[in-house]
Design a protein around this motif. Sequence first.
Motif, PDB file in Angstrom:
ATOM      1  N   GLU A  39      38.531  89.280  49.297  1.00 26.92           N
ATOM      2  CA  GLU A  39      38.231  89.814  47.967  1.00 26.92           C
ATOM      3  C   GLU A  39      39.479  90.389  47.292  1.00 26.92           C
ATOM      4  O   GLU A  39      40.106  91.322  47.810  1.00 26.92           O
ATOM      5  CB  GLU A  39      37.142  90.881  48.085  1.00 26.92           C
ATOM      6  CG  GLU A  39      36.872  91.674  46.823  1.00 26.92           C
ATOM      7  CD  GLU A  39      36.542  90.789  45.628  1.00 26.92           C
ATOM      8  OE1 GLU A  39      37.046  91.086  44.538  1.00 26.92           O
ATOM      9  OE2 GLU A  39      35.800  89.794  45.808  1.00 26.92           O
ATOM     10  N   GLU A  76      33.970  93.987  51.731  1.00 25.74           N
ATOM     11  CA  GLU A  76      34.458  94.790  50.604  1.00 25.74           C
ATOM     12  C   GLU A  76      35.102  96.088  51.073  1.00 25.74           C
ATOM     13  O   GLU A  76      35.550  96.892  50.267  1.00 25.74           O
ATOM     14  CB  GLU A  76      33.290  95.120  49.656  1.00 25.74           C
ATOM     15  CG  GLU A  76      32.658  93.896  49.024  1.00 25.74           C
ATOM     16  CD  GLU A  76      31.504  94.246  48.082  1.00 25.74           C
ATOM     17  OE1 GLU A  76      31.011  95.400  48.145  1.00 25.74           O
ATOM     18  OE2 GLU A  76      31.101  93.381  47.292  1.00 25.74           O
ATOM     19  N   GLY A 101      38.571  85.456  46.451  1.00 29.41           N
ATOM     20  CA  GLY A 101      37.492  86.110  45.744  1.00 29.41           C
ATOM     21  C   GLY A 101      36.348  85.206  45.381  1.00 29.41           C
ATOM     22  O   GLY A 101      35.839  85.255  44.262  1.00 29.41           O
TER      23      GLY A 101
END
Length: 472
Positions: A233, A198, A106
């Motif tokens: 992420e 994402e 992340g």
Amino acid sequence: MKKRLLGLSFFAVFCLNINATVYAEDMPTTASSEQITTSFTGSGTEVQATDTADTSTVTESSLEVPGNAQAEEPVQETTVSEETTEQAENPSEITTDEGTFYLPSGRSDAPSLFRAARATLPSVPATNNNTPTKSFIDVSSHNGTISVAAYQSMKNYGVTGVVVKLTQGTWYTNPYAASQINNARAAGLKVSAYHYSEFTTDAAAIAEANYFAASANSLGLDKGTVMVNDIEEPNIAGKGDHTSNSRAFATRLNQHGFGNVRHYVGLYWITSGRINAGALGNKNIWVAAYPYNLSQENFYTQYGAWQWSSQLRFPNVNSNFDISADYTGAFSNPAPSVPENTVAMHRLYNPNSSEHFYTQNGIEKDILVSKGWRYEGIGWNAPTSGAPVYRLYNPNAGDHHYTLDFNEKESLVKAGWRYEGISWYSGGGITLLRLYNPNAKAGAHHYTMNVNEKDNLVRLGWRYEGLAWYGK
């Protein structure tokens, strides 16, 4: 990718306010514009040359570095803080047959997701040779503006490629991408690009691929550019079929004409089954895992590349950098071969006098490096016979001069310069360009085969004097 490391603690900490971010406008990445004027691009990737004998005279005055050479940076520990996630979902380390490794997670540099965490990972000076292969770096807005000179200095340590972050999701673009790409190109590095993903569905993956491709096109990246899906992420972990989604992302990029797609993942995403590396193609995987103890051993060679640290530091360049070993040549330039019947010409730079020095003598090169000169790699390859290039030394200015012109050599000797013999020979199809700095006492002349470097110096006030000699 941005330097945001997952720490060793299992509990949450805090997010940084994005307004506290320091960019390159506030903290320059190079010491001065003078470093830029003496930067090196050369013919591409630098390689260690075989020492060759030379009849040139090495004078004591030639080898001294005025002033004190800058001391090597000490190894430091970097402290960062950990984002709030479940340890089981995003572990900070992993133990494998190869050892125990830190894991990235992340590390977005986008404003609303700016994170930091609590962990210690020692910085690695680029001068440390007890490391895995230093093939290429990757950068984002965290690294700010990176000058041509800074990129060129990285080449001294084996770095020949850079992967630049372009986009994230369908809403964020790296504001430094254009300058990071253009300066890397000017320095002769191979440029690739990455997108911080994402998506959790195939449809979202297609939309993000469209966004990424549009940015690459606007920045003038050609269709052969390696395009990377950075899937790490924590907030999307386990919320989609990451292998299928990544395939959809790659397929859409292919439809836009970008045929070289790779996937960046932390090792845990593979070992936990989130990503099926075999389904995506092992050699299409760029895996990340940071060993506690460095050695020269390259791990995870079954994949295309291995990111082995996020804390590499180069002398005189602000910021830490991610560093990776390239196992397929996708991200880095190949080492140039030395043509037959030629010798490699070493190029060095004196940071105190701003003089560049050129020699085919490996012993002389090593002496100068020991006295504080910076080695800038191979400037060009000279034939073993041909028209002589004369070397002279000015004992008053501490400056060397090189010329193909016999009459110029004789004129300088009459003016008090010392003739130091034939340095190398001219011949071949590569033109070496000569420039003059009217404001410099030492290092007044500069020689380069790189047109971009020549043009940059002319913009900074140097006078272009045309042909210096020829090389191969």
